[in-house]
Design a protein around this motif. Structure first.
Motif, PDB file in Angstrom:
ATOM      1  N   GLN A 299      24.944 -37.605 -73.741  1.00  0.00           N
ATOM      2  CA  GLN A 299      25.144 -36.385 -74.507  1.00  0.00           C
ATOM      3  C   GLN A 299      23.812 -35.743 -74.878  1.00  0.00           C
ATOM      4  N   THR A 300      23.751 -34.432 -74.764  1.00  0.00           N
ATOM      5  CA  THR A 300      22.578 -33.671 -75.186  1.00  0.00           C
ATOM      6  C   THR A 300      22.815 -33.170 -76.603  1.00  0.00           C
ATOM      7  N   VAL A 301      21.855 -33.426 -77.502  1.00  0.00           N
ATOM      8  CA  VAL A 301      21.991 -33.052 -78.908  1.00  0.00           C
ATOM      9  C   VAL A 301      20.778 -32.213 -79.315  1.00  0.00           C
ATOM     10  N   ARG A 302      21.039 -31.060 -79.903  1.00  0.00           N
ATOM     11  CA  ARG A 302      19.969 -30.149 -80.313  1.00  0.00           C
ATOM     12  C   ARG A 302      19.761 -30.237 -81.825  1.00  0.00           C
ATOM     13  N   TYR A 303      18.824 -31.089 -82.251  1.00  0.00           N
ATOM     14  CA  TYR A 303      18.436 -31.161 -83.653  1.00  0.00           C
ATOM     15  C   TYR A 303      17.496 -30.003 -83.951  1.00  0.00           C
ATOM     16  N   SER A 304      17.340 -29.692 -85.208  1.00  0.00           N
ATOM     17  CA  SER A 304      16.391 -28.637 -85.572  1.00  0.00           C
ATOM     18  C   SER A 304      14.961 -29.052 -85.231  1.00  0.00           C
ATOM     19  N   GLN A 305      14.707 -30.369 -85.188  1.00  0.00           N
ATOM     20  CA  GLN A 305      13.363 -30.876 -84.879  1.00  0.00           C
ATOM     21  C   GLN A 305      13.095 -30.957 -83.377  1.00  0.00           C
ATOM     22  N   GLY A 306      14.140 -30.831 -82.538  1.00  0.00           N
ATOM     23  CA  GLY A 306      13.957 -30.923 -81.097  1.00  0.00           C
ATOM     24  C   GLY A 306      15.212 -31.441 -80.423  1.00  0.00           C
ATOM     25  N   THR A 307      15.299 -31.226 -79.115  1.00  0.00           N
ATOM     26  CA  THR A 307      16.476 -31.627 -78.344  1.00  0.00           C
ATOM     27  C   THR A 307      16.287 -33.004 -77.737  1.00  0.00           C
ATOM     28  N   VAL A 308      17.355 -33.819 -77.773  1.00  0.00           N
ATOM     29  CA  VAL A 308      17.341 -35.155 -77.184  1.00  0.00           C
ATOM     30  C   VAL A 308      18.476 -35.250 -76.173  1.00  0.00           C
ATOM     31  N   THR A 309      18.191 -35.778 -74.985  1.00  0.00           N
ATOM     32  CA  THR A 309      19.217 -35.959 -73.959  1.00  0.00           C
ATOM     33  C   THR A 309      19.544 -37.441 -73.792  1.00  0.00           C
ATOM     34  N   GLY A 310      20.705 -37.700 -73.189  1.00  0.00           N
ATOM     35  CA  GLY A 310      21.081 -39.067 -72.866  1.00  0.00           C
ATOM     36  C   GLY A 310      21.598 -39.905 -74.020  1.00  0.00           C
ATOM     37  N   LEU A 311      22.029 -39.273 -75.115  1.00  0.00           N
ATOM     38  CA  LEU A 311      22.534 -40.024 -76.261  1.00  0.00           C
ATOM     39  C   LEU A 311      24.006 -40.383 -76.090  1.00  0.00           C
ATOM     40  N   THR A 312      24.461 -41.387 -76.825  1.00  0.00           N
ATOM     41  CA  THR A 312      25.865 -41.782 -76.839  1.00  0.00           C
ATOM     42  C   THR A 312      26.434 -41.487 -78.226  1.00  0.00           C
ATOM     43  N   ALA A 313      27.616 -40.871 -78.267  1.00  0.00           N
ATOM     44  CA  ALA A 313      28.262 -40.520 -79.528  1.00  0.00           C
ATOM     45  C   ALA A 313      29.197 -41.643 -79.985  1.00  0.00           C
ATOM     46  N   THR A 314      29.344 -41.794 -81.292  1.00  0.00           N
ATOM     47  CA  THR A 314      30.302 -42.722 -81.883  1.00  0.00           C
ATOM     48  C   THR A 314      30.882 -42.087 -83.144  1.00  0.00           C
ATOM     49  N   ASN A 315      31.963 -42.665 -83.659  1.00  0.00           N
ATOM     50  CA  ASN A 315      32.483 -42.218 -84.943  1.00  0.00           C
ATOM     51  C   ASN A 315      32.113 -43.188 -86.057  1.00  0.00           C
ATOM     52  N   VAL A 316      31.072 -43.976 -85.823  1.00  0.00           N
ATOM     53  CA  VAL A 316      30.584 -44.935 -86.813  1.00  0.00           C
ATOM     54  C   VAL A 316      29.888 -44.186 -87.952  1.00  0.00           C
ATOM     55  N   ARG A 317      30.043 -44.670 -89.165  1.00  0.00           N
ATOM     56  CA  ARG A 317      29.419 -44.016 -90.323  1.00  0.00           C
ATOM     57  C   ARG A 317      27.942 -44.396 -90.421  1.00  0.00           C
TER      58      ARG A 317
END
Length: 365
Positions: A299-317
């Motif tokens: 997963q690609t995630v665009r944080y305000s500090q920068g974009t990160v690719t290759g992440l895995t999502a979970t519903n963990v708290r």
């Protein structure tokens, strides 16, 4: 914590007090009152991983017996997925663990390969797109990341639905489709944030993060814990390498500390990647030990500090200060380190990439 004192590192959190000594099962346990094999398995899990079963009951609603059975089932599913990925080649359409049926579901683009899947005991499903095609689309969007509107927070390939999903801020679906194409599914959600704040675990200046996994010579953690705190060194070692944005990983070289092969109370056994839908737990210095389910990968995630690719999502708290904490399956397979998230999602950077990038050897028990 006083950084001048020798500290003990677990695989996920810097522990100030010594951990309880692991007790082995007595040789006579099998004959004690006719104890069943399942009961013995539960006793062994609790002895080797204190608190794990309690966390799975709290977060996943599983009693001890169900948790023990699920651990064995998911371990087998992981091996099956790896085998079928190789056997199916270009026709592999992704795989996920179905929590309802407790079976691995494998997508195939070629109907002639259905028998290859069912022969392993997994459930086969015809899909329109191969995993390689979906990953290629993600890569194309990554290449255009700079032109994405600020309301787009990321994108990924959904293995369960076999489609590309773009995440965006509430009320901005049309802008997301205009960027990615109208054939994608848009999921509106709150913006992701980096988990970094002042606290206790390991310190970087006035901030803190969490240890991920111990390796020979130190431990791995999140890369933004280094870059977002400037030149400050962690109180329990020195930065040996880091990457953020683009990636979100780092490793810290330590000396004078005892390194233990654990994430929270779970003994690390290896680093085999669990399937989407599988249960996983996380240990972090803010929210402690929490469990949930593996979501979309790469997963690609665009944080305000920068974009990160290759992440895995979970519903963990997870929350601020958990950054870098370790994700692990109940059976002890390391998955990755906490990157960031929001109130519904917690992302992790896969562990295998971190170990490979720096040539590190994971400590296992």
């Amino acid at each position: 914590m006083n950084p001048r004192k020798t500290a003990r590192l677990t695989g996920a959190v810097l522990i100030a007090a010594a951990m309880a000594v692991m007790h082995s099962l007595p040789a006579s346990a099998a004959s004690s009152g006719g104890t069943s094999a399942t009961d013995l398995s539960v006793l062994q899990i609790e002895a080797e991983n204190p608190g794990l079963l309690a966390a799975m009951k709290r977060d996943l609603g599983l009693d001890a017996t169900a948790a023990s059975e699920l651990m064995a089932t998911q371990s087998a599913a992981t091996a099956t997925e790896n085998s079928l990925r190789a056997a199916l080649g270009e026709s592999f359409g992704g795989a996920y663990f179905d929590a309802a049926t407790r079976k691995l579901v494998v997508g195939v683009t070629d109907a002639s390969k259905l028998a290859t899947v069912t022969a392993t005991g997994a459930t086969a499903k015809i899909v329109a797109h191969s995993a390689a095609q979906l990953d290629s689309t993600v890569a194309q969007l990554n290449a255009r990341e700079a032109s994405a509107p600020s309301t787009v927070t990321g994108w990924y390939a959904d293995t369960v639905t076999n489609e590309i999903v773009v995440t965006a801020l509430p009320g901005t679906a049309e802008a997301a489709k205009a960027f990615a194409g109208y054939n994608v599914r848009v999921k509106e959600e709150a913006a992701p944030q980096m988990f970094l704040k002042g606290g206790d675990a390991y310190y970087i200046g006035g901030s803190r993060c969490s240890v991920g996994f111990t390796v020979r010579g130190g431990y791995v953690t999140a890369g933004h814990c280094e870059t977002e705190t400037g030149s400050a060194q962690p109180n329990n070692g020195t930065w040996a390498g880091s990457s953020f944005p683009g990636n979100d990983y780092a490793w810290v070289r330590t000396s004078g500390v005892t390194l233990e092969p654990r994430v929270g109370n779970v003994t690390v056994r290896g680093s085999s990647s669990a399937a989407t839908g599988a249960q996983v737990c996380k240990a972090g210095s803010t929210t402690g030990y929490t469990c949930g389910t593996v979501g979309a990968k790469n997963q690609t995630v665009r944080y305000s500090q920068g974009t990160v690719t290759g992440l895995t999502a979970t519903n963990v708290r997870c929350a601020g200060g958990d950054s870098g904490g370790g994700f692990i399956t109940p059976a002890g397979q390391g998955q990755g380190v906490v990157s960031g998230g929001n109130t519904a999602t917690c992302y992790f950077q896969p562990l295998g990439e971190i170990l490979s990038r720096y040539g590190l050897s994971l400590l296992t028990g």
